[in-house]
Design an enzyme around this catalytic site. Structure first.
Site, PDB file in Angstrom:
ATOM      1  CE  LYS A 181      27.389  41.809  -8.250  1.00  0.00           C
ATOM      2  NZ  LYS A 181      27.310  41.886  -9.726  1.00  0.00           N
ATOM      3  NE  ARG A 199      37.769  38.467 -11.769  1.00  0.00           N
ATOM      4  CZ  ARG A 199      37.074  37.619 -12.528  1.00  0.00           C
ATOM      5  NH1 ARG A 199      36.716  36.434 -12.021  1.00  0.00           N
ATOM      6  NH2 ARG A 199      36.713  37.915 -13.752  1.00  0.00           N
ATOM      7  NE  ARG A 224      31.184  36.989 -10.378  1.00  0.00           N
ATOM      8  CZ  ARG A 224      32.208  37.780 -10.637  1.00  0.00           C
ATOM      9  NH1 ARG A 224      33.135  37.411 -11.525  1.00  0.00           N
ATOM     10  NH2 ARG A 224      32.325  38.944 -10.033  1.00  0.00           N
ATOM     11  CG  ASN A 240      27.857  38.606 -11.344  1.00  0.00           C
ATOM     12  OD1 ASN A 240      27.529  39.279 -10.369  1.00  0.00           O
ATOM     13  ND2 ASN A 240      28.865  38.935 -12.124  1.00  0.00           N
ATOM     14  CG  HIS A 265      32.202  43.369  -6.648  1.00  0.00           C
ATOM     15  ND1 HIS A 265      32.543  43.862  -7.884  1.00  0.00           N
ATOM     16  CD2 HIS A 265      33.170  43.804  -5.787  1.00  0.00           C
ATOM     17  CE1 HIS A 265      33.649  44.578  -7.784  1.00  0.00           C
ATOM     18  NE2 HIS A 265      34.051  44.564  -6.515  1.00  0.00           N
TER      19      HIS A 265
END
Length: 373
Positions: A242, A319, A339, A349, A352
Site C-alpha cells: 500500500k 492470505r 500485517r 495494514n 492488500h
C-alpha cells in the site's frame, strides 16, 4: 532567508473526472510547518487556503511526480518560480536501475538500498525481454565481442526495471553498484549493511543522456507501451504494497519477507491508482466493510507496488501469511505475519491480499491487464 518564510512553488495538473477536464493549479508548499496552498490558475482564485498537511513531504515534490492532496492526485508538471527551480531542481536527476535475471531475487535489497540513498522509485515493472528488444537496448555495444553475452544475460529470464529520482541520482546509483573494498576493522564492517550488486546482477545508466534514452525504452512517453509485463494469470494471486508502506520505505522489507517465505513473484508493477479506480477495485467491500471509504482513500494516496504471486494454493497461503486485517490483532495472534510486522491499523495494514481464492485472478487481471493495458 528566514526558514519560516521559505515557500516552494509548483505547477500541478488534476484531472477532474466529473467535468472531464484537466485543471491546473499553483501548488505552494511551506516546509517550516508542512502546510500547502493551492491557487486555481484558470479562474484566478484561491482553491485551498494554507493548511497544514503532514502527509506531504518535500522529497515527494519534483517535476514529473504525483502527489495526493486531500484525495486529489496532482501531477507536478513544472516548477512555479525560479527560486524553487534553482533550489530543488538543480541536482534532481532521473536514472534507470535494471536488475538482470540473476539479480531479480535481490529486489527487496535494492529497494532498501534506494531508500537509504534518499532516492525514490517513481516507476517500476518486471518484463521479459525478447532477443530483439535486448539487442536494441544494448545497440551501442553491437560491435563488441561480448555483445551476444550481454543479450543472453538479459533474455535469460524476467528483469526488473526501476526509474529512480533524486539528487545526482545517476552517480549515486552507479556508486551503489561498485564493489566495496574489504573493511579494515570490525567496527567499519558492522556499518556495511549489504554488498553492492555489481554489473553481473544489475545495470546502471552511465550518464544523464543514457538515462533518458534507457528510461524511454522501458517507460515510453509516447503511445508505445514498451516491453509488456510478465503476469501469468494462472495459479496466482494479487499482493498490493500500500501507498503508506511505500512512502515509509517499507517496500524492500516487505518484498524480502515475501521472498524469504518462499513465494514466487511472477509480475510486478508500480501504479498510481486514482480514486475512481480505487473505488472500482474495492467495490466488493462497499457496504460490507466499515473502512471501505478510508481504504479507497489510502489506495489513491500515492504509488503502490503490485505483485502477482504464483504457485499452488498461493491465494490461500498468501492470505494466511498476511495475517488478520487488524495489525493489533495480528501482533497478538500471529506476530510473524506481514500485517503484524509492518501495519499500523486496519486501513494502513501494509498490504492488500485477495480474501477469496476465486477472486484472485480477477484482481491480478484488474491491474496487469486493465490498468496496465
Amino acid at each position: 532567508m528566514d526558514e519560516e518564510k521559505v515557500r516552494f512553488a509548483f505547477l500541478a495538473d488534476w484531472y477532474d473526472p466529473v467535468a472531464s477536464l484537466l485543471r491546473r493549479y499553483q501548488l505552494f508548499y511551506y516546509p517550516h510547518d508542512s502546510s500547502v496552498e493551492m491557487f486555481d490558475v484558470k479562474n484566478q482564485r484561491i482553491f485551498l487556503r494554507r493548511t497544514i498537511y503532514n502527509e506531504l513531504l518535500l522529497r515527494d515534490l519534483f517535476v514529473g511526480g504525483r502527489v495526493n492532496i486531500f484525495s486529489r492526485q496532482l501531477h507536478i508538471v513544472d516548477y512555479g518560480d525560479k527560486f524553487t527551480a534553482k533550489k530543488l531542481g538543480s541536482k534532481k536527476e532521473r536514472t534507470l536501475a535494471l536488475l538482470k535475471p540473476n539479480g531479480v531475487n535481490r529486489l527487496g535489497d535494492v529497494l532498501e538500498m534506494v531508500n537509504e540513498a534518499n532516492l525514490m522509485v517513481t516507476s517500476a515493472k518486471m518484463v521479459h525481454l525478447t532477443w530483439s528488444q535486448a539487442a536494441d537496448f544494448y545497440v551501442e555495444h553491437q560491435s563488441k565481442p561480448y555483445f551476444n553475452t550481454l543479450v543472453q544475460q538479459l533474455t535469460a529470464g524476467p528483469v526488473v526495471v526501476l526509474e529512480l529520482v533524486g539528487d545526482e541520482a545517476v552517480s549515486v546509483w552507479k556508486k551503489l553498484m561498485e564493489p566495496w573494498e574489504e573493511a579494515v576493522d570490525v567496527k567499519e564492517a558492522q556499518q556495511i549493511t549489504r554488498v553492492q550488486l555489481g554489473s553481473e546482477l544489475a545495470h546502471a545508466s552511465d550518464s544523464l543522456t543514457a538515462a533518458a534514452k534507457e528510461l524511454e525504452f522501458f517507460f515510453p512517453t509516447t503511445v508505445c507501451h514498451g516491453p509488456v509485463n510478465t503476469a501469468l494469470y494462472n495459479q496466482s494471486t494479487c499482493c498490493i504494497i500500500k501507498p503508506h508502506a511505500v512512502s515509509q520505505g517499507l517496500a524492500g522489507k516487505i518484498v524480502n519477507s515475501i521472498i524469504a517465505a518462499g513465494f514466487h513473484i511472477s509480475a510486478m508493477r508500480m501504479f498510481n491508482v486514482d480514486r475512481a479506480n480505487a473505488e472500482e477495485f474495492y467495490e466488493v467491500y462497499k457496504g460490507v466493510v466499515a473502512e471501505y471509504a478510508d481504504m479507497v482513500t489510502e489506495l489513491s494516496l500515492g504509488p503502490c507496488l503490485v505483485l502477482e504471486l504464483h504457485g499452488a494454493d498461493v491465494a490461500k497461503n498468501f492470505r494466511d501469511f498476511c495475517g488478520p486485517a487488524d495489525p493489533e490483532i495480528a501482533r497478538h495472534l500471529r506476530p510473524s505475519t506481514l500485517r503484524a510486522l509492518y501495519g499500523t491499523d486496519k486501513v494502513k495494514n501494509a498490504v492488500h491480499c485477495t480474501d477469496l481464492p476465486e477472486d484472485a485472478m480477477l484482481e491480478v487481471q484488474y491491474f496487469f491487464k486493465i490498468l496496465d493495458g
